[in-house]
Design a protein around this motif. Sequence first.
Motif, PDB file in Angstrom:
ATOM      1  N   GLY A  36       0.835  -1.197   0.000  1.00  0.00           N
ATOM      2  CA  GLY A  36       0.000   0.000   0.000  1.00  0.00           C
ATOM      3  C   GLY A  36       0.868   1.244   0.000  1.00  0.00           C
ATOM      4  N   GLU A  37       0.334   2.317   0.538  1.00  0.00           N
ATOM      5  CA  GLU A  37       1.089   3.571   0.648  1.00  0.00           C
ATOM      6  C   GLU A  37       2.150   3.428   1.726  1.00  0.00           C
ATOM      7  OE1 GLU A  37      -1.336   7.033   1.312  1.00  0.00           O
ATOM      8  OE2 GLU A  37      -2.933   6.253   0.051  1.00  0.00           O
ATOM      9  N   PRO A  38       3.221   4.228   1.636  1.00  0.00           N
ATOM     10  CA  PRO A  38       4.174   4.249   2.756  1.00  0.00           C
ATOM     11  C   PRO A  38       3.447   4.701   4.024  1.00  0.00           C
ATOM     12  CG  PRO A  38       5.080   5.381   0.837  1.00  0.00           C
ATOM     13  CD  PRO A  38       3.636   5.098   0.535  1.00  0.00           C
ATOM     14  N   VAL A  39       3.860   4.160   5.163  1.00  0.00           N
ATOM     15  CA  VAL A  39       3.199   4.530   6.415  1.00  0.00           C
ATOM     16  C   VAL A  39       3.721   5.875   6.906  1.00  0.00           C
ATOM     17  CG1 VAL A  39       2.749   2.148   7.108  1.00  0.00           C
ATOM     18  CG2 VAL A  39       4.844   3.267   7.861  1.00  0.00           C
ATOM     19  N   PRO A  40       2.872   6.644   7.572  1.00  0.00           N
ATOM     20  CA  PRO A  40       3.330   7.903   8.160  1.00  0.00           C
ATOM     21  C   PRO A  40       4.345   7.602   9.268  1.00  0.00           C
ATOM     22  CG  PRO A  40       0.925   7.707   8.268  1.00  0.00           C
ATOM     23  CD  PRO A  40       1.461   6.402   7.783  1.00  0.00           C
ATOM     24  N   VAL A 120       8.645  -3.140   9.064  1.00  0.00           N
ATOM     25  CA  VAL A 120       8.989  -3.345   7.659  1.00  0.00           C
ATOM     26  C   VAL A 120       7.665  -3.440   6.916  1.00  0.00           C
ATOM     27  CG1 VAL A 120      10.241  -4.760   5.996  1.00  0.00           C
ATOM     28  CG2 VAL A 120      11.042  -4.630   8.358  1.00  0.00           C
ATOM     29  N   VAL A 121       7.447  -2.526   5.969  1.00  0.00           N
ATOM     30  CA  VAL A 121       6.152  -2.356   5.335  1.00  0.00           C
ATOM     31  C   VAL A 121       6.271  -2.541   3.822  1.00  0.00           C
ATOM     32  CG1 VAL A 121       4.261  -0.712   4.990  1.00  0.00           C
ATOM     33  CG2 VAL A 121       5.569  -0.673   7.115  1.00  0.00           C
ATOM     34  N   PRO A 122       5.396  -3.350   3.213  1.00  0.00           N
ATOM     35  CA  PRO A 122       5.391  -3.438   1.745  1.00  0.00           C
ATOM     36  C   PRO A 122       4.712  -2.212   1.154  1.00  0.00           C
ATOM     37  CG  PRO A 122       3.676  -4.842   2.645  1.00  0.00           C
ATOM     38  CD  PRO A 122       4.414  -4.252   3.824  1.00  0.00           C
ATOM     39  N   VAL A 123       5.316  -1.652   0.096  1.00  0.00           N
ATOM     40  CA  VAL A 123       4.826  -0.419  -0.507  1.00  0.00           C
ATOM     41  C   VAL A 123       4.541  -0.660  -1.994  1.00  0.00           C
ATOM     42  CG1 VAL A 123       5.415   1.993  -1.014  1.00  0.00           C
ATOM     43  CG2 VAL A 123       6.119   0.962   1.151  1.00  0.00           C
TER      44      VAL A 123
END
Length: 129
Positions: A36-40, A120-123
């Motif tokens: 998704g979008e990068p996290v704040p 660690v977030v998928p973007v």
Amino acid sequence: MSRSRFVGVGAFAVLAATAAPAVAAGEEPTTDVVAGEPVPVSSTAYSYLATHALTERAQAMDLGQFVASVPVPPQYRSANLDLSARIDTAVDAALRSPGGCVQLVVDPKGTGGALFDYNVVPVEGQYCD
């Protein structure tokens, strides 16, 4: 590989021995994660958005397995394995999005006795270089 990209890969490895997981110890990260979008990021945290190429390289070199194999003191073993699983999950989800990448977020204000907390977030590819 440029210095900033090398530092990004190195940051994953350093996390293995010193971080508290965003996933509770012993809890399996969800496998139905989507990019998704990068996290704040709060004003106290640091964020690194890897490129698509670096994310592909992390998968090719099996970065999650590397992190799992880093020798750590017994009290950090669970966090190390959780980080390994989180990296694998995020990289796989990111690469299911055309051009996708991962975002690494590190908050130096660790909780639960940790030196710092990480995520660690998928973007989605539209947000990646």
